[in-house]
Design a protein around this motif. Structure first.
Motif, PDB file in Angstrom:
ATOM      1  N   ARG A 253       0.840  -1.202   0.000  1.00  0.00           N
ATOM      2  CA  ARG A 253       0.000   0.000   0.000  1.00  0.00           C
ATOM      3  C   ARG A 253       0.882   1.263   0.000  1.00  0.00           C
ATOM      4  O   ARG A 253       0.677   2.200  -0.792  1.00  0.00           O
ATOM      5  CB  ARG A 253      -0.912  -0.035   1.236  1.00  0.00           C
ATOM      6  N   ALA A 256       2.552   1.818  -3.281  1.00  0.00           N
ATOM      7  CA  ALA A 256       1.586   2.244  -4.303  1.00  0.00           C
ATOM      8  C   ALA A 256       1.234   3.724  -4.150  1.00  0.00           C
ATOM      9  O   ALA A 256       0.865   4.394  -5.118  1.00  0.00           O
ATOM     10  CB  ALA A 256       0.320   1.390  -4.219  1.00  0.00           C
ATOM     11  N   LEU A 257       1.339   4.236  -2.927  1.00  0.00           N
ATOM     12  CA  LEU A 257       1.086   5.655  -2.696  1.00  0.00           C
ATOM     13  C   LEU A 257       2.292   6.519  -3.086  1.00  0.00           C
ATOM     14  O   LEU A 257       2.135   7.639  -3.566  1.00  0.00           O
ATOM     15  CB  LEU A 257       0.726   5.901  -1.225  1.00  0.00           C
ATOM     16  N   ARG A 264       1.211   9.469 -12.525  1.00  0.00           N
ATOM     17  CA  ARG A 264       0.286   9.378 -11.383  1.00  0.00           C
ATOM     18  C   ARG A 264       0.740   8.312 -10.395  1.00  0.00           C
ATOM     19  O   ARG A 264       1.579   7.466 -10.713  1.00  0.00           O
ATOM     20  CB  ARG A 264      -1.136   9.094 -11.887  1.00  0.00           C
ATOM     21  N   GLN A 265       0.182   8.378  -9.185  1.00  0.00           N
ATOM     22  CA  GLN A 265       0.487   7.352  -8.189  1.00  0.00           C
ATOM     23  C   GLN A 265       0.032   6.002  -8.747  1.00  0.00           C
ATOM     24  O   GLN A 265      -1.094   5.895  -9.243  1.00  0.00           O
ATOM     25  CB  GLN A 265      -0.289   7.633  -6.892  1.00  0.00           C
ATOM     26  N   GLY A 267      -0.915   3.582  -7.204  1.00  0.00           N
ATOM     27  CA  GLY A 267      -2.082   3.155  -6.427  1.00  0.00           C
ATOM     28  C   GLY A 267      -3.390   3.694  -6.968  1.00  0.00           C
ATOM     29  O   GLY A 267      -4.458   3.349  -6.476  1.00  0.00           O
ATOM     30  N   SER A 268      -3.331   4.566  -7.984  1.00  0.00           N
ATOM     31  CA  SER A 268      -4.580   5.057  -8.587  1.00  0.00           C
ATOM     32  C   SER A 268      -5.007   4.172  -9.760  1.00  0.00           C
ATOM     33  O   SER A 268      -6.092   4.348 -10.289  1.00  0.00           O
ATOM     34  CB  SER A 268      -4.423   6.507  -9.042  1.00  0.00           C
ATOM     35  N   GLN A 270      -6.475   0.853 -11.251  1.00  0.00           N
ATOM     36  CA  GLN A 270      -7.323  -0.191 -10.674  1.00  0.00           C
ATOM     37  C   GLN A 270      -6.625  -1.544 -10.627  1.00  0.00           C
ATOM     38  O   GLN A 270      -6.869  -2.341  -9.728  1.00  0.00           O
ATOM     39  CB  GLN A 270      -8.634  -0.295 -11.453  1.00  0.00           C
ATOM     40  N   LYS A 273      -4.897  -1.275  -7.426  1.00  0.00           N
ATOM     41  CA  LYS A 273      -5.855  -1.163  -6.305  1.00  0.00           C
ATOM     42  C   LYS A 273      -6.540  -2.493  -6.030  1.00  0.00           C
ATOM     43  O   LYS A 273      -6.706  -2.895  -4.881  1.00  0.00           O
ATOM     44  CB  LYS A 273      -6.945  -0.149  -6.655  1.00  0.00           C
ATOM     45  N   HIS A 274      -6.957  -3.150  -7.103  1.00  0.00           N
ATOM     46  CA  HIS A 274      -7.709  -4.391  -6.907  1.00  0.00           C
ATOM     47  C   HIS A 274      -6.824  -5.496  -6.343  1.00  0.00           C
ATOM     48  O   HIS A 274      -7.269  -6.313  -5.540  1.00  0.00           O
ATOM     49  CB  HIS A 274      -8.362  -4.810  -8.221  1.00  0.00           C
ATOM     50  N   LEU A 276      -4.399  -4.965  -4.290  1.00  0.00           N
ATOM     51  CA  LEU A 276      -4.265  -4.654  -2.867  1.00  0.00           C
ATOM     52  C   LEU A 276      -5.570  -4.932  -2.115  1.00  0.00           C
ATOM     53  O   LEU A 276      -5.550  -5.404  -0.972  1.00  0.00           O
ATOM     54  CB  LEU A 276      -3.825  -3.198  -2.682  1.00  0.00           C
TER      55      LEU A 276
END
Lengths: 375, 414
Positions: A253, A256-257, A264-265, A267-268, A270, A273-274, A276
């Motif tokens: 996490r 990813a940030l 872009r990060q 973590g943005s 998907q 994100k998915h 994680l």
């Protein structure tokens, strides 16, 4: 319903986390990882001073006399910190074996030493490939002496004593197996370190040649005691695995940030994100199953065997899943020695095998559920 | 750590249990106990009729909409009392299906944004089951992106005139009232031009059509609006504030905790325990037992996750985010279990009738219904976004339509 740890237990967890953050940062883990020390002796001493090694050992045997719930919260923190010490071998297996089956003299000899950090214990069960099974125990015990080879033995090279499963009969039944307590510093023992997946926790081969051994528990009761030991250790290891899974998820996490790609990060995205979110799902299922098994362990409930197996499966899967995908989130950097991701990957996959592999525990869970349904 | 009630909780449970024992429609117990995915069906009676009778009885006994304030037909109960009630109500809880959207979503929205008159007029009748409510949010082109909805409401004097179409509306055909979100200003970005209303489903211009679903059943509806007139007094919240009003509704949806989702695990365990394969029972096959064990561990993980949530409620704490995993895990599991069970049936697995080889086609039905579990109430993908953003704190998606006036957003992909 109060299906949660008490405030005191949570306070103990905070205390353990703080202690380990200070005494067991990744830098300290790496000393053992890089082979510069067999385990972190300073940390081991500190754990004893904090009372963590004997937290579930009764006061009359030098422990804190708290309980298994207290041990569970500490186990979670040990897993989170990836602590390079023989905690599980000594505390979950050796000490529990003594508590289950040890004579008063045996308890008096070893438990206070464990609590004080002066004795490291382990379980010598496996003999080459294979899962826990009476069939796979081939080394023999007769007239108070052991002969044969155990491999792999976790923390075997640094242990002072071992609980050894040996064959005392040939009926083909479980009661052919008995347990013995062996002082590894005495004669008739030869120990050889083995290279393994997770260098922060050593593995060894131990050869016994006409080695003196005292019985632990009644003759022929070995497999039954061992089953109880493995169930208890499954619960406690599940907490370590939950701690490790949570930490791996957190690392993923955080990365990813922090990491920017394509402007872009990461973590943005998907896809990230998915991945994680799925790690969170696994970790949550594992935590809940582990809580239930902790309840069963602490109350010695009839549900313990089934609860322990479910926790073991769930926590093994969660830690493997989170450790694996933590590397994936990190991309190339996750595959460097320098980043800590591989330490959790190694630990997750080593822990998945230590008490018997996933398929073994899947078998156990199904058998235990069947037994319950039949009753 | 323990699973015991506090003395207060135990007393509440005892009172509830006694009341249910004396009042529940016991003749339906066996039929209701059969597991079911989706709508409940009773052999000889309409679920809405039976449900209304049970709801009315509960209302009269002061057991309806427990967590609502007393003046609006509730009991003023605590969240944990509601959970205990649901545990005790057990299979009879399935009879509340027609009222769940009203109790869980529409009612709380009226309570938060309705006038005092509206609250006193509508909420007690909703609680007693006399009037049923439905929720009119989703549209054919606004599913996960519900704020992209097209149904228009235009102000004409003291009224609003509504034109458009909603979809996936459970219970629209037997509902008396509906909670409707509509676009009142297409010239501003999509979230800003929405307004919330409620309307009489018998209003002229409202047409309800059942949807024939992919599994062959009809459980949901399309609702068409043609020049439907809604008085401005039935607006909930300010004009243009519909999005934030809808968040209240959806937040209440997520608070429905006690509901245990079907996982398919007990059915699969039973099936594998009795199915004879060439080399013995299916449950003794290593490949089968490996999968079964993983599913069983997931299922128990869900159960004890909900216990953790209940514990937080019991202590008067806000539950953590852990309960958000339930539908995500159980939906996928149902689909996987159905596929595996049919695989074990071999060629006969293709049969969907009352065949012995397929245990009356229960897994075939599970297979055909399970896609909806992964879509309705938030798709798997939306749920993962929610976990990633609200639990793990990851950034929201980059929204290309955020600042674009609604009527400038492209409506076709190609």
């Amino acid at each position: 319903m109060n299906f949660d740890f008490s405030d005191d237990q949570k306070q103990l967890r905070d205390q353990a986390r703080k202690f380990l953050a200070e005494k067991c940062p990744p830098k300290a883990v790496r000393v053992v990882l890089d082979g510069k020390a067999p385990y972190d002796k300073e940390l081991w001493k500190g754990l004893a001073e904090m009372g963590f090694l004997g937290v579930a050992i009764p006061e009359e045997f030098g422990g804190a006399g708290a309980g298994h719930l207290e041990l569970c919260v500490i186990a979670e923190e040990m897993g989170r910190a990836n602590a390079p010490v023989p905690f599980s071998s000594t505390v979950y297996l050796a000490a529990e074996a003594l508590l289950i089956a040890g004579s008063d003299a045996q308890k008096k000899k070893w438990l206070p030493a464990i609590a004080a950090g002066e004795a490291i214990g382990t379980l010598a069960l496996f003999e080459g490939k294979g899962n826990p099974s009476p069939k796979n125990v081939k080394i023999t015990a007769a007239n108070g002496v052991l002969n044969g080879v155990k491999k792999p033995v976790a923390d075997g090279a640094i242990a002072d004593f071992a609980v050894v499963a040996a064959r005392t009969g040939s009926s083909g039944r479980e009661n052919d197996i008995s347990l013995f307590l062996v002082d590894l510093k005495a004669g008739g023992v030869e120990v050889k370190s083995l290279t393994n997946l997770d260098p922060t926790r050593g593995q060894a081969e131990i050869s016994f040649r006409e080695c003196k051994a005292e019985p632990l528990g009644a003759a022929g009761e070995g497999w039954s005691i061992l089953t109880q030991m493995l169930d208890r250790a499954a619960v406690l290891c599940a907490f370590e695995q939950v701690g490790g899974a949570d930490r791996a998820l957190e690392m993923g996490r955080d990365y990813a940030l922090d990491r920017i790609a394509f402007g872009r990060q990461i973590g943005s995205f998907q896809a990230v994100k998915h991945m994680l979110a799925d790690m969170y799902v696994s970790a949550t299922l594992a935590r809940s199953n582990s809580y239930y098994s902790a309840w069963a362990l602490s109350t010695n409930a009839a549900e313990l065997p089934e609860a322990a197996a479910a926790a073991r499966i769930s926590a093994t899967q969660a830690f493997q899943h989170c450790a694996k995908n933590n590397i994936q989130v990190h991309g190339g950097m996750g595959f460097t020695w320098e980043f800590d991701c591989h330490m959790y990957y190694r630990r997750a996959n080593a822990m998945a095998l230590g008490l018997g592999s996933l398929s073994y525990w899947e078998d156990q869970l199904i058998e235990r559920m069947r037994k319950k349904n039949a009753a | 750590m323990n699973f015991d009630d506090t003395p207060q909780e135990a007393a509440f449970r005892e009172t509830a249990r006694k009341w249910i024992e004396a009042n529940a429609p016991k003749e339906l117990h066996a039929e209701l106990s059969k597991s079911s995915l989706g709508r409940i069906r009773l052999a000889n009676r309409d679920i809405v009729d039976v449900g209304k009778a049970w709801q009315k009885k509960k209302f009269e006994g002061n057991w309806a909409c427990l967590h609502w304030p007393k003046e609006y037909g509730g009991r003023g109960a605590t969240p944990i009392e509601k959970v205990i009630w649901q545990q005790e109500e057990g299979v009879y809880g399935k009879l509340t299906q027609p009222f769940q959207i009203g109790e869980g979503m529409c009612g709380p929205t009226v309570m938060a944004f309705g006038s005092e008159d509206a609250k006193r007029r509508y909420l007690p009748k909703l609680a007693s089951g006399e009037e049923i409510w439905c929720q009119l949010f989703s549209e054919p082109s606004a599913g996960s992106d519900v704020a992209g909805l097209r149904t228009r409401a235009e102000k004409k004097g003291d009224n609003w005139v509504v034109n458009g179409q909603k979809i996936w509306t459970s219970g629209a055909h037997y509902s008396d009232y509906g909670l409707l979100i509509a676009r009142t200003d297409p010239n501003v970005p999509k979230h800003k031009g929405l307004t919330m209303f409620f309307l009489d489903m018998k209003s002229p211009g409202v047409e309800v059509r059942p949807i024939k679903q992919a599994n062959g059943m009809q459980e949901f509806n399309e609702v068409y609006f043609t020049d439907v007139v809604i008085p401005d007094s039935q607006r909930l919240g300010a004009v243009g504030e519909g999005w934030s009003v809808s968040l209240t509704t959806l937040m209440n949806e997520r608070m429905s905790i006690g509901a245990r989702l079907a996982t398919g695990v007990p059915e699969m365990f039973e099936f594998c325990s009795s199915l004879m394969l060439e080399d013995g029972l299916a449950i003794d096959d290593p490949a089968v037992r490996s999968k079964l064990a993983s599913w069983a561990a997931k299922s128990s993980g869900l159960k004890y996750t909900s216990y953790r949530t209940i514990s937080a409620l019991s202590k008067g704490e806000r539950p953590g985010p852990e309960n958000s995993i339930g539908k995500l895990v159980s939906g996928m599991m149902l689909q996987d279990i159905a596929t595996c069970a049919m695989d074990l049936q071999g060629a006969a697995g293709v049969l969907t009738g009352n065949d012995e080889e397929t245990v009356q086609g229960q897994f075939q039905q599970m297979l055909l219904s399970s896609p909806s579990m992964r879509i309705a109430g938030g798709t798997d993908e939306i749920l993962r976004n929610i976990i990633a953003e609200r639990v793990l704190g990851l950034p929201g998606d980059i929204r290309v339509d955020k600042d674009v006036p609604y009527n400038k957003i492209p409506t076709k992909g190609r």
